[in-house]
Design a protein around this motif. Sequence first.
Motif, PDB file in Angstrom:
ATOM      1  N   PHE A 151      -6.912   8.715  -3.308  1.00 17.64           N
ATOM      2  CA  PHE A 151      -6.267   7.426  -3.590  1.00 17.64           C
ATOM      3  C   PHE A 151      -7.293   6.304  -3.543  1.00 17.64           C
ATOM      4  O   PHE A 151      -7.307   5.410  -4.404  1.00 17.64           O
ATOM      5  CB  PHE A 151      -5.151   7.170  -2.578  1.00 17.64           C
ATOM      6  CG  PHE A 151      -4.309   5.952  -2.874  1.00 17.64           C
ATOM      7  CD1 PHE A 151      -3.212   6.047  -3.710  1.00 17.64           C
ATOM      8  CD2 PHE A 151      -4.612   4.728  -2.311  1.00 17.64           C
ATOM      9  CE1 PHE A 151      -2.432   4.932  -4.000  1.00 17.64           C
ATOM     10  CE2 PHE A 151      -3.845   3.601  -2.582  1.00 17.64           C
ATOM     11  CZ  PHE A 151      -2.746   3.713  -3.432  1.00 17.64           C
ATOM     12  N   VAL A 183      -9.352   0.801   1.805  1.00 17.55           N
ATOM     13  CA  VAL A 183      -8.242   1.545   1.202  1.00 17.55           C
ATOM     14  C   VAL A 183      -8.162   2.916   1.863  1.00 17.55           C
ATOM     15  O   VAL A 183      -9.085   3.718   1.753  1.00 17.55           O
ATOM     16  CB  VAL A 183      -8.428   1.719  -0.321  1.00 17.55           C
ATOM     17  CG1 VAL A 183      -7.219   2.442  -0.918  1.00 17.55           C
ATOM     18  CG2 VAL A 183      -8.651   0.391  -1.013  1.00 17.55           C
ATOM     19  N   HIS A 217      -2.537  -1.621   0.869  1.00 13.11           N
ATOM     20  CA  HIS A 217      -1.571  -0.706   1.487  1.00 13.11           C
ATOM     21  C   HIS A 217      -0.512  -0.341   0.462  1.00 13.11           C
ATOM     22  O   HIS A 217      -0.018  -1.202  -0.279  1.00 13.11           O
ATOM     23  CB  HIS A 217      -0.920  -1.374   2.700  1.00 13.11           C
ATOM     24  CG  HIS A 217      -0.068  -0.434   3.500  1.00 13.11           C
ATOM     25  ND1 HIS A 217      -0.593   0.589   4.272  1.00 13.11           N
ATOM     26  CD2 HIS A 217       1.282  -0.363   3.651  1.00 13.11           C
ATOM     27  CE1 HIS A 217       0.383   1.236   4.863  1.00 13.11           C
ATOM     28  NE2 HIS A 217       1.533   0.689   4.493  1.00 13.11           N
ATOM     29  N   ALA A 218      -0.138   0.932   0.420  1.00 14.71           N
ATOM     30  CA  ALA A 218       0.775   1.433  -0.613  1.00 14.71           C
ATOM     31  C   ALA A 218       2.243   1.290  -0.218  1.00 14.71           C
ATOM     32  O   ALA A 218       3.002   2.259  -0.180  1.00 14.71           O
ATOM     33  CB  ALA A 218       0.446   2.881  -0.952  1.00 14.71           C
ATOM     34  N   SER A 219       2.639   0.070   0.106  1.00 15.11           N
ATOM     35  CA  SER A 219       4.044  -0.263   0.325  1.00 15.11           C
ATOM     36  C   SER A 219       4.213  -1.759   0.145  1.00 15.11           C
ATOM     37  O   SER A 219       3.227  -2.496   0.003  1.00 15.11           O
ATOM     38  CB  SER A 219       4.512   0.146   1.726  1.00 15.11           C
ATOM     39  OG  SER A 219       4.115  -0.818   2.695  1.00 15.11           O
ATOM     40  N   ILE A 276       3.785   6.228   1.068  1.00 16.77           N
ATOM     41  CA  ILE A 276       4.282   6.740  -0.216  1.00 16.77           C
ATOM     42  C   ILE A 276       5.310   7.838   0.040  1.00 16.77           C
ATOM     43  O   ILE A 276       6.375   7.879  -0.583  1.00 16.77           O
ATOM     44  CB  ILE A 276       3.122   7.256  -1.095  1.00 16.77           C
ATOM     45  CG1 ILE A 276       2.013   6.198  -1.211  1.00 16.77           C
ATOM     46  CG2 ILE A 276       3.635   7.612  -2.487  1.00 16.77           C
ATOM     47  CD1 ILE A 276       0.791   6.658  -1.988  1.00 16.77           C
ATOM     48  N   THR A 302       9.223   0.475  -4.565  1.00 18.21           N
ATOM     49  CA  THR A 302       8.118   0.361  -3.610  1.00 18.21           C
ATOM     50  C   THR A 302       7.048  -0.490  -4.286  1.00 18.21           C
ATOM     51  O   THR A 302       7.341  -1.242  -5.208  1.00 18.21           O
ATOM     52  CB  THR A 302       7.594   1.739  -3.186  1.00 18.21           C
ATOM     53  OG1 THR A 302       6.611   1.575  -2.164  1.00 18.21           O
ATOM     54  CG2 THR A 302       6.969   2.498  -4.346  1.00 18.21           C
ATOM     55  N   VAL A 348       2.629  -2.081  -3.830  1.00 21.73           N
ATOM     56  CA  VAL A 348       1.371  -2.180  -3.090  1.00 21.73           C
ATOM     57  C   VAL A 348       1.208  -3.611  -2.593  1.00 21.73           C
ATOM     58  O   VAL A 348       1.758  -4.554  -3.175  1.00 21.73           O
ATOM     59  CB  VAL A 348       0.162  -1.784  -3.960  1.00 21.73           C
ATOM     60  CG1 VAL A 348       0.218  -0.308  -4.333  1.00 21.73           C
ATOM     61  CG2 VAL A 348       0.076  -2.652  -5.207  1.00 21.73           C
ATOM     62  N   HIS A 404       2.194   8.695  -6.106  1.00 16.88           N
ATOM     63  CA  HIS A 404       0.827   8.457  -5.622  1.00 16.88           C
ATOM     64  C   HIS A 404      -0.063   7.981  -6.763  1.00 16.88           C
ATOM     65  O   HIS A 404      -0.792   6.983  -6.653  1.00 16.88           O
ATOM     66  CB  HIS A 404       0.277   9.754  -5.013  1.00 16.88           C
ATOM     67  CG  HIS A 404      -1.188   9.762  -4.722  1.00 16.88           C
ATOM     68  ND1 HIS A 404      -2.146   9.963  -5.712  1.00 16.88           N
ATOM     69  CD2 HIS A 404      -1.876   9.618  -3.563  1.00 16.88           C
ATOM     70  CE1 HIS A 404      -3.346   9.934  -5.184  1.00 16.88           C
ATOM     71  NE2 HIS A 404      -3.215   9.725  -3.881  1.00 16.88           N
ATOM     72  N   LEU A 428       0.918   4.480  -8.030  1.00 14.46           N
ATOM     73  CA  LEU A 428       0.536   3.425  -7.085  1.00 14.46           C
ATOM     74  C   LEU A 428      -0.977   3.239  -7.036  1.00 14.46           C
ATOM     75  O   LEU A 428      -1.469   2.139  -6.759  1.00 14.46           O
ATOM     76  CB  LEU A 428       1.081   3.730  -5.691  1.00 14.46           C
ATOM     77  CG  LEU A 428       2.600   3.599  -5.537  1.00 14.46           C
ATOM     78  CD1 LEU A 428       3.006   3.897  -4.094  1.00 14.46           C
ATOM     79  CD2 LEU A 428       3.083   2.209  -5.932  1.00 14.46           C
ATOM     80  N   MET A 429      -1.734   4.302  -7.301  1.00 18.70           N
ATOM     81  CA  MET A 429      -3.181   4.169  -7.364  1.00 18.70           C
ATOM     82  C   MET A 429      -3.560   3.237  -8.519  1.00 18.70           C
ATOM     83  O   MET A 429      -4.427   2.364  -8.368  1.00 18.70           O
ATOM     84  CB  MET A 429      -3.836   5.536  -7.543  1.00 18.70           C
ATOM     85  CG  MET A 429      -5.352   5.509  -7.527  1.00 18.70           C
ATOM     86  SD  MET A 429      -6.059   7.179  -7.412  1.00 18.70           S
ATOM     87  CE  MET A 429      -5.514   7.878  -8.987  1.00 18.70           C
ATOM     88  N   GLY A 466      -2.357  -0.208  -7.572  1.00 15.33           N
ATOM     89  CA  GLY A 466      -3.254  -0.709  -6.538  1.00 15.33           C
ATOM     90  C   GLY A 466      -4.570  -1.200  -7.108  1.00 15.33           C
ATOM     91  O   GLY A 466      -5.144  -2.197  -6.624  1.00 15.33           O
TER      92      GLY A 466
END
Length: 315
Positions: free
Chosen positions: A14, A88, A109-111, A122, A133, A135, A167, A170-171, A174
């Motif tokens: 990630f 990260v 942060h992934a939220s 995640i 959801t 980032v 994932h 979101l990457m 992000g």
Amino acid sequence: MKKLKIVFMGTPDFAVGILDTIYKNNYEIVGIITAPDKPAGRGQKVSTSAVKDYALANNLRLLQPTNLKNEDFLAELKSLNANLQVVVAFRMLPEAVWKMPQLGTFNLHASLLPEYRGAAPINWAIINGETKTGVTTFFIDDKIDTGAIILKKETPIDDKETVGQLHDRLMNLGSEAVLDTLSLIENEKATTTIQTESNDLKTAYKLNKENCKIDWTKPGKEIYNQIRGLNPYPAAWTFFVDGENEWNVKLYEVEFHKSNHSNTAGKIVFTKKELHIYTVDGFLNIKSLQFPGKKKMEAQQLLNGITFSEEIKAK
């Protein structure tokens, strides 16, 4: 405009996606901090982090400290003369590290903070059946994921989406968030919002064997969400029990069908082509799974190679 000199800190795949975006957008990366190499797997072969592999492939300066408070490491970090640090998926930083650069240290942060602070945001967003959801970037402080928010980006969660699929999305999201944050900071336009505190906030607890085990007394939709929220890693698991035989089985692709029935939750029913596990309010059609010592396989492939009794159950 501020000329940015960046130290990047991260470890897994990630983080590599974000690092790659920073690098390919021609920001000056003066150093990479990642986890030390460690033995992994049955053979205890030494494993390197994904971030280390990327750093070496692109000839980036690499540090792998075992102790972030070590004076030699702190001196080496200071010598890089970074004015910004980007973090990260790394680990909690001591104050001496996050306070070092002039422009601060920010984390992706992934939220959608303050929800799902912690190690596995995640996974838990899907496990808990969330419909959205995102980032968040924020300046690090002395607690975990509590710092002042710079920006957020939101995305919906499809009700069939797995954690592996989310994932990757979101990457990418992000990467956009980090680029936008870098632009704000270098143009001296970054403003922050203090996180709100509440007793009702959901936490992204670290995943372990216990919270990955399926509880067949729960409603089927909750079990379904748990399985997709752990697919492909680390995978939800259960015991298959057939007489004196017991197997630790990981479940991957499944479908939930809500229905009324008289079967006990956990009862397994199978044909030559399908494997069903009953819940209190329906059943799961198991599409793929993994038996101990075997590779992940389709349910039909398993049924062609093993014979179960009618008494088999999951527990």
